[in-house]
Each structure stands twice: as C-alpha cells, then as structure tokens.
Design a protein around this motif. Sequence first.
Motif, PDB file in Angstrom:
ATOM      1  N   ILE A 134      -0.861  16.021  12.201  1.00  0.00           N
ATOM      2  CA  ILE A 134      -1.123  16.173  10.744  1.00  0.00           C
ATOM      3  C   ILE A 134       0.148  15.382  10.212  1.00  0.00           C
ATOM      4  CG2 ILE A 134      -1.301  17.768   8.909  1.00  0.00           C
ATOM      5  CD1 ILE A 134      -3.747  17.480  10.524  1.00  0.00           C
ATOM      6  N   VAL A 135       1.385  15.674  10.601  1.00  0.00           N
ATOM      7  CA  VAL A 135       2.398  15.121  10.024  1.00  0.00           C
ATOM      8  C   VAL A 135       2.519  13.654  10.115  1.00  0.00           C
ATOM      9  CG1 VAL A 135       4.824  15.102  10.195  1.00  0.00           C
ATOM     10  CG2 VAL A 135       3.872  17.061  10.585  1.00  0.00           C
ATOM     11  N   THR A 136       1.944  13.016  11.220  1.00  0.00           N
ATOM     12  CA  THR A 136       1.842  11.382  11.357  1.00  0.00           C
ATOM     13  C   THR A 136       0.856  11.128  10.318  1.00  0.00           C
ATOM     14  OG1 THR A 136       0.627  11.779  13.125  1.00  0.00           O
ATOM     15  CG2 THR A 136       3.050  11.323  13.669  1.00  0.00           C
ATOM     16  N   MET A 137      -0.160  11.793  10.168  1.00  0.00           N
ATOM     17  CA  MET A 137      -1.252  11.335   9.321  1.00  0.00           C
ATOM     18  C   MET A 137      -0.591  11.363   7.862  1.00  0.00           C
ATOM     19  SD  MET A 137      -4.954  13.239   9.001  1.00  0.00           S
ATOM     20  CE  MET A 137      -4.756  14.221   7.682  1.00  0.00           C
ATOM     21  N   GLY A 138       0.210  12.268   7.607  1.00  0.00           N
ATOM     22  CA  GLY A 138       0.761  12.350   6.250  1.00  0.00           C
ATOM     23  C   GLY A 138       1.764  11.189   6.034  1.00  0.00           C
ATOM     24  N   PHE A 139       2.414  10.776   7.095  1.00  0.00           N
ATOM     25  CA  PHE A 139       3.239   9.603   7.120  1.00  0.00           C
ATOM     26  C   PHE A 139       2.572   8.408   6.819  1.00  0.00           C
ATOM     27  CE2 PHE A 139       4.664   5.937   9.828  1.00  0.00           C
ATOM     28  CZ  PHE A 139       5.812   5.675   9.127  1.00  0.00           C
ATOM     29  N   GLY A 140       1.375   8.131   7.358  1.00  0.00           N
ATOM     30  CA  GLY A 140       0.783   6.995   7.301  1.00  0.00           C
ATOM     31  C   GLY A 140       0.191   6.943   5.771  1.00  0.00           C
ATOM     32  N   GLU A 141      -0.303   7.886   5.197  1.00  0.00           N
ATOM     33  CA  GLU A 141      -0.813   7.929   3.961  1.00  0.00           C
ATOM     34  C   GLU A 141       0.458   7.819   3.013  1.00  0.00           C
ATOM     35  OE1 GLU A 141      -3.552   7.793   3.354  1.00  0.00           O
ATOM     36  OE2 GLU A 141      -4.028   8.582   1.343  1.00  0.00           O
ATOM     37  N   ILE A 142       1.490   8.500   3.124  1.00  0.00           N
ATOM     38  CA  ILE A 142       2.849   8.241   2.299  1.00  0.00           C
ATOM     39  C   ILE A 142       3.260   6.687   2.330  1.00  0.00           C
ATOM     40  CG2 ILE A 142       5.278   8.673   2.091  1.00  0.00           C
ATOM     41  CD1 ILE A 142       4.747  11.434   2.955  1.00  0.00           C
ATOM     42  N   ILE A 143       3.269   6.160   3.511  1.00  0.00           N
ATOM     43  CA  ILE A 143       3.515   4.652   3.223  1.00  0.00           C
ATOM     44  C   ILE A 143       2.518   3.860   2.624  1.00  0.00           C
ATOM     45  CG2 ILE A 143       3.590   2.526   4.928  1.00  0.00           C
ATOM     46  CD1 ILE A 143       5.655   3.968   5.682  1.00  0.00           C
ATOM     47  N   ARG A 144       1.258   4.129   2.745  1.00  0.00           N
ATOM     48  CA  ARG A 144       0.334   3.386   1.639  1.00  0.00           C
ATOM     49  C   ARG A 144       0.557   3.907   0.344  1.00  0.00           C
ATOM     50  NH1 ARG A 144      -4.578   4.098  -0.912  1.00  0.00           N
ATOM     51  NH2 ARG A 144      -4.366   6.199  -0.134  1.00  0.00           N
ATOM     52  N   ILE A 145       0.808   5.120   0.083  1.00  0.00           N
ATOM     53  CA  ILE A 145       1.013   5.481  -1.436  1.00  0.00           C
ATOM     54  C   ILE A 145       2.207   4.655  -2.009  1.00  0.00           C
ATOM     55  CG2 ILE A 145       1.305   7.105  -3.011  1.00  0.00           C
ATOM     56  CD1 ILE A 145      -0.500   8.948  -1.412  1.00  0.00           C
ATOM     57  N   ILE A 146       3.297   4.569  -1.138  1.00  0.00           N
ATOM     58  CA  ILE A 146       4.568   3.866  -1.674  1.00  0.00           C
ATOM     59  C   ILE A 146       4.333   2.651  -1.697  1.00  0.00           C
ATOM     60  CG2 ILE A 146       6.761   3.054  -0.978  1.00  0.00           C
ATOM     61  CD1 ILE A 146       7.210   5.785   0.416  1.00  0.00           C
ATOM     62  N   ALA A 147       3.369   2.090  -0.896  1.00  0.00           N
ATOM     63  CA  ALA A 147       3.115   0.506  -1.163  1.00  0.00           C
ATOM     64  C   ALA A 147       2.497   0.384  -2.381  1.00  0.00           C
ATOM     65  CB  ALA A 147       2.350  -0.166   0.014  1.00  0.00           C
ATOM     66  N   LYS A 148       1.456   1.276  -2.644  1.00  0.00           N
ATOM     67  CA  LYS A 148       0.724   1.115  -3.808  1.00  0.00           C
ATOM     68  C   LYS A 148       1.617   1.373  -5.176  1.00  0.00           C
ATOM     69  CE  LYS A 148      -3.160   3.359  -5.659  1.00  0.00           C
ATOM     70  NZ  LYS A 148      -3.900   4.642  -5.560  1.00  0.00           N
ATOM     71  N   ASN A 149       2.708   2.186  -5.012  1.00  0.00           N
ATOM     72  CA  ASN A 149       3.113   2.803  -6.444  1.00  0.00           C
ATOM     73  C   ASN A 149       4.646   2.221  -6.584  1.00  0.00           C
ATOM     74  OD1 ASN A 149       0.858   4.257  -6.999  1.00  0.00           O
ATOM     75  ND2 ASN A 149       1.733   6.372  -6.279  1.00  0.00           N
ATOM     76  N   ALA A 150       5.337   1.756  -5.668  1.00  0.00           N
ATOM     77  CA  ALA A 150       6.728   1.270  -5.779  1.00  0.00           C
ATOM     78  C   ALA A 150       6.471  -0.175  -6.320  1.00  0.00           C
ATOM     79  CB  ALA A 150       7.387   1.302  -4.410  1.00  0.00           C
ATOM     80  N   ASP A 151       6.105  -0.325  -7.524  1.00  0.00           N
ATOM     81  CA  ASP A 151       5.990  -1.750  -7.994  1.00  0.00           C
ATOM     82  C   ASP A 151       7.066  -2.482  -7.963  1.00  0.00           C
ATOM     83  OD1 ASP A 151       3.094  -1.643  -8.804  1.00  0.00           O
ATOM     84  OD2 ASP A 151       3.612  -0.226 -10.271  1.00  0.00           O
ATOM     85  N   PRO A 152       8.228  -2.086  -8.218  1.00  0.00           N
ATOM     86  CA  PRO A 152       9.412  -3.000  -8.237  1.00  0.00           C
ATOM     87  C   PRO A 152       9.869  -3.461  -6.826  1.00  0.00           C
ATOM     88  CG  PRO A 152      10.104  -0.876  -8.835  1.00  0.00           C
ATOM     89  CD  PRO A 152       8.608  -0.725  -8.755  1.00  0.00           C
ATOM     90  N   ILE A 153       9.326  -2.943  -5.759  1.00  0.00           N
ATOM     91  CA  ILE A 153       9.731  -3.374  -4.442  1.00  0.00           C
ATOM     92  C   ILE A 153       8.674  -4.126  -3.776  1.00  0.00           C
ATOM     93  CG2 ILE A 153      10.552  -2.750  -2.339  1.00  0.00           C
ATOM     94  CD1 ILE A 153      11.657  -0.164  -3.515  1.00  0.00           C
ATOM     95  N   THR A 154       7.172  -3.617  -3.895  1.00  0.00           N
ATOM     96  CA  THR A 154       6.246  -4.003  -3.199  1.00  0.00           C
ATOM     97  C   THR A 154       5.020  -4.750  -3.917  1.00  0.00           C
ATOM     98  OG1 THR A 154       5.052  -2.046  -3.653  1.00  0.00           O
ATOM     99  CG2 THR A 154       6.299  -2.044  -1.568  1.00  0.00           C
TER     100      THR A 154
END
Lengths: 321, 379
Positions: free
Chosen positions: B163-183
């Motif tokens: 479950i924790v790794t699943m959370g990690f995978g999802e967090i990476i995607r959400i960061i990629a989606k939301n961190a506009d100034p970087i990604t």
Amino acid sequence: MDFDSLINGLGGHTLDGLFRGSVYALVALGYTMVYGVMRLINFAHSEVFMVGTWTVLGVYTVLGAGEGSGTMMVIAATALALVCAMAASATVALGVERIAYRPLRKKNAPPLIFLITAIGCSLALMETFGYVLKVFFGEPFGRAPVNIPSPLRTSALIEIGDFRLTNVHVLVIVGAIVMMFALDTFVNKSRIGRGVRAVAQDPDTASLMGVNQDRVIMMVFVLGGAMAGVAALLYTVQYDITSWSAGFLMGIKAFTAAVLGGIGNLRGALVGGLILGIVEVYFSTLFDSSWQNVWAFIVLVLVLMFRPTGLLGESLGKARA
Amino acid sequence: MSAITHPLRSLQIPERWNAAPKWVRIGTIVLALALAFYLPFLNILPFAYVRTDLSPHGSDWASVLFLVVVYMIAAAGLNVVIGLAGLLDLGYVGFYALGAYSVALFGSPSSPVTEWIAQRFGLSEGWAVPFAACIPIALAFTMIAGVILGAPTLRLRGDYLAIVTMGFGEIIRIIAKNADPITNGAAGITNVPVPPGPEIDGRSFFNTSDAERWYWLALVMLILLIWLTRRLEHSRVGRAWLAIREDEDAAAIMGVPAFKYKLWAFAIGAALGAIAGLLFGSKQQYVEPGGFHLQLSFLFVAMVVIGGSGNLFGALLGAFLITYLPERFREFQEWRPFAFGVALVVVMVMRPQGLWPSRRRAREFADRRHEAQEAAVDV
C-alpha cells in the motif's frame, strides 16, 4: 498556507471532515474485517462499494424518486435504497470470495496471488459498469459520471455564521455511527461474532473447536459488503454522483483509515475514518485543493512509519478489549 | 505425489537443453536473436498474422514491438523486487515515471529545469543536458528515490509495503501533474531528446517515424539487462534475495543482512524501471503525467506474477502477453480491460504459480497445495 480561512471556518470544516470521514469509516470496516480474519487486503472491496452506489441509483430510478417527491416517498425510497444497496454489495462481496478467493485458499496460495486476483476482480467489476453494461443497456452506464438525484431535501437545522448543520450532515454522521455500533455489538455479543473473533485469533484452534471457518469467512464478507452498501447510500446523499471508477479513491482512503485506526480493529476503523476525513478537509483548506488526494497517502506513510499497528492497535480477535 | 504435472514437462526441455552440445545451444540463441531483430520486417504469410497492423485501425507493428520490449525491461526490474526479493511493490510506475521525467526535465531545451539552469549559469538559449548524460542522471535519481522510499518502509510487513509503495506511485504522478513550475504540470514536456546517431535523409537516426530503430535500441538494452540481472541472480546478492524471500528471519539468523539486501533490490529494480521509462519518454519525445497512472503499476505486477514470479523469462513472457495481446486484438478495443480483469482471475485461480515459474517456485507451490490438502483431510 491559508490559516485564516481554516481558523474562521473551523467548526464548518470539522463538520465537513466528520461528514466525509463517516463514509470512509464504513468502507474501512470491510477492509478491517477481512484483514482481521484472513490477513489479506481485499482489493476488490472498493468495487463492492461502487456497486452499492449504482444500486441506489437503480432503486431511485425504478421508484421515480427525485427532488420533488413527497415525504412518504422520500422515506420509502431511502429505506428501500438502503436495503437494496446493502444486499447488492453483500452479494458482490460474497461472489468475489467464492469465485476468486476460495479456490486459492484451498490451494494455500501466498498472499501476493490473492492480491492479483483481487485486482483482476476489481478491474472486471469496474469495466462491467464502465463498458459491458453499456453495450447491453446503454445509458446511464458508461464512462461518464452519473448524477443521482437525491430525493432528500437539504435544510439547515442550525445556522451560525458560516457554520451550517443540515439534516444531511446529521443523517450521514449519525447513520454511520449507528451502523458501526450495531456491527461492533454483533461481533462482540452474538454467537456468529464469537466465531469471527475465534477465527481471527487462531484459525486452526477455532476449527478444532468446531467453528466452521468457511462460514465465518463468508459471514465476514457479507457483513463488510453490507457496510459498504450503507456507505454507498450515504455517499450518494453527500455527493449526488457516481461513476464506474467511484470506488478507486474511496478504496484507498478507506484502507488508509483502516490502517490509521489499526487494521483488524472495528472501533479503529471508526476513529481512523473520522480522523482521516478531518485531516483531509483541514489540509485541503490550508493548501491548494488540487493536492487533496495526496494527504491520505502521506498520513498513511507517517502512521506506518511511527505506529505501524495504528492508533488503537490491531487484532479483531481482541475486539472486546 | 509432489510431481509437477504439466504437459510441457514431459518434453523435458530443460534437461535436453542442458545435455545439448555447446554449438547447438549457441546456434539456437543466435537464431532466436536474429529472429528477434528481424521481427519488424516479418512479412511471410502464415507468420505475418502476428503483426498488429493488418486491420485498418491496427497500431504500428514496430512501435508495438518497441513497447513490448520496454515493458519487458520494466518487468525484468520488477521481477528483481517481487520475484527474487519477495517485496510487493505496487508503485513501480513511480520509478518508470521518474525515469521518463528525468530525461525530459534535464534533456529537453524547453523544460523549466533546463531553462532555469541555462539562465542561472548564463548558458546559450536552447541549451540542454546531452542524452548520454541524462542516463546516469535518471539512474541516480531513481535509485535515490528507491532508497528514500525503501529506507523507512522496507521494515514493514509485506502487504503494508504494497500500500505504501502504491501511495508513492500515485504521489509521483500527482506531483508531476501539480508542480507546474518544475514539471510544466498537465501540459507535459515536449522536445525530449533522442539518442545521437548519424543523420539519414536530413532526419536524425532516431526519429518518430522509423520505430524499428527504437525497437532495436530497446532490444539491445534488454539483452544487456537480461545478462546483468542473470549474473546478479546467480551471485551472492541473488542468493541473499532468495533466502530473504523464503524466510526473512531464518536468513537474518544465518547472517544475511536482510534490510541491506532488500534496499539493494529496491534500488536495482528502480534503476531498471528508470531505463524503461527513459526509453519510452525518449521515443515519444513528449512526457505528460497522464501516461503514468496507477493502473500501469498493476499491469507491471500482473506481468511478473502471471508470467511466473521469480523466473526472469517467465516475467518476460508475461510482459509480452500482456502488452502484445491487447494490441493484436485492437478490434475489441473497449472489451480489453474487462477481458484482462477476467483473465487475471482465471489464470491466478487455475495456475497460481504463473505460466512459466522457476522450478524452485513451482515446487514450493505444489508443496503448499499438498499441505493444504493434507490439512483438509485431517479436519
């Protein structure tokens, strides 16, 4: 960081958190019970919940209940939706157990294999509503989210400034807590509940003492499914919407709630669900709401790092505490 | 009693293979490799039915082959984590995404990161890290991410880890989606660099239309990585992984530093995922967060488990089936996810050890099944 809006609307936000959290708690029960008895994460449980929401829609459509219905109609439609959603969800949960888990239990397969079949079931159920049923029946099935016109009219009971307590809030929160206590009493007091606790403590000894393990496991799936059905009704009352993928995020959050409270612990599910709901609302207010779905995961990771047994400790076997 | 019943078993393929003279074995491997490299041009009739571009809505055959090989690399990496070390990682897509994003962020002249670096150090307009330098950057990034994720979580029990790794995978995607100034957020990053090569007809060697070149590149990469992971599997590290998978406590008592080797498995698996993601991003020449959904993680796990976890070639077979079949039967477009779900359940219920398990794993499953039957008779 928006502390002002959090502090100013603290009462409203807390209420909103409890409101969300009570649905998480009910879904979390299904995870917690199955985990307590079988030591296995029932990944397909989120779809059990999703089927419940569709059943509610079906009942409303058949009865023709909608926004303009009279009082008797509202009560009848809600009660019937509750019963049907519980029955449908319980049936699906039981079906998953019979088709996907029981053959593997007979082969004594390792947990990873259960997880994969559960993911398979979950996918098949999601696609059933997202595509297969659309082929046969057309709308409303399909990929687009569907509106569920709740017959319940929202009316404020108490209104102080921004704080607004409505009848829907009361129904959802009280309904969830009542169901939790009913289940808790059932597991602690009834004969079947004793069987559930016995199998959770020690399956081998329990079967030596004459507890039918298969029956207990079926019972656990039925109870968990029924709770997901209740959650489905409360969810539709809250959000007026469902979709083929409605279960996914709900499943993750409910699982987080179960772990937060201590997986395998019924009261833990309630505590975990409510806390998660509140944390989510507070953090979404403090930060940008596009990060909303990250908080559940972060809470989960922190809990697992510092207190892996959850707030109230695990074990369904010691449910009496 | 514990004999493994399998129709293929009676052919005694492994025994015959081991008994065959050396030139036969080398010849077979060379032939198989030649066939693999020839595949994009396969056009002789009965065999050409394997192609995916026969019907009008079919997808480009060489691109499908490329994707198959990329997923094979990912499956080989996940096989190290799940199959060898026995750690259930449901967030593998996170590493795959990190690989794709690191080549995009550092290699693309139009990504916010390179623009910032160019401005900060006064470099010329359109400056970017060359492709060859992006590979070590991607590897370093994902391996560090693997260790950061692994260090606190690898002490957890198996299903919590999932479950924790699943959370990690999802967090990476959400960061990629939301961190506009970087990604660059949901818009994604364009101009992802391609590997260098001689220019042909005024276009670079690796371009968007000649997919077979990408396929060959990926295939060479895959062969190299197969060789590396095989060496690793049969080394001291590989034996430590198997010991941890079978019984972590017993392994620890025998002096295997379990935590250290689990961390290694995570980091190496992550690096392989990064290579797969890097190839994918580079061929697309475009990276966006929508391509890294959690479902892809489940797909990777399904490849390894359906193929037979613990056996590298089983995992490759799984990757092939799960990537190729849906592309071949594209006519049934929308039925595919449903069919996939049902197939997962059916295969796992009928054959929990996977289609092509390692011999050790197959024995283990047969043993567990036998125990269960004995227990049932006793009660």
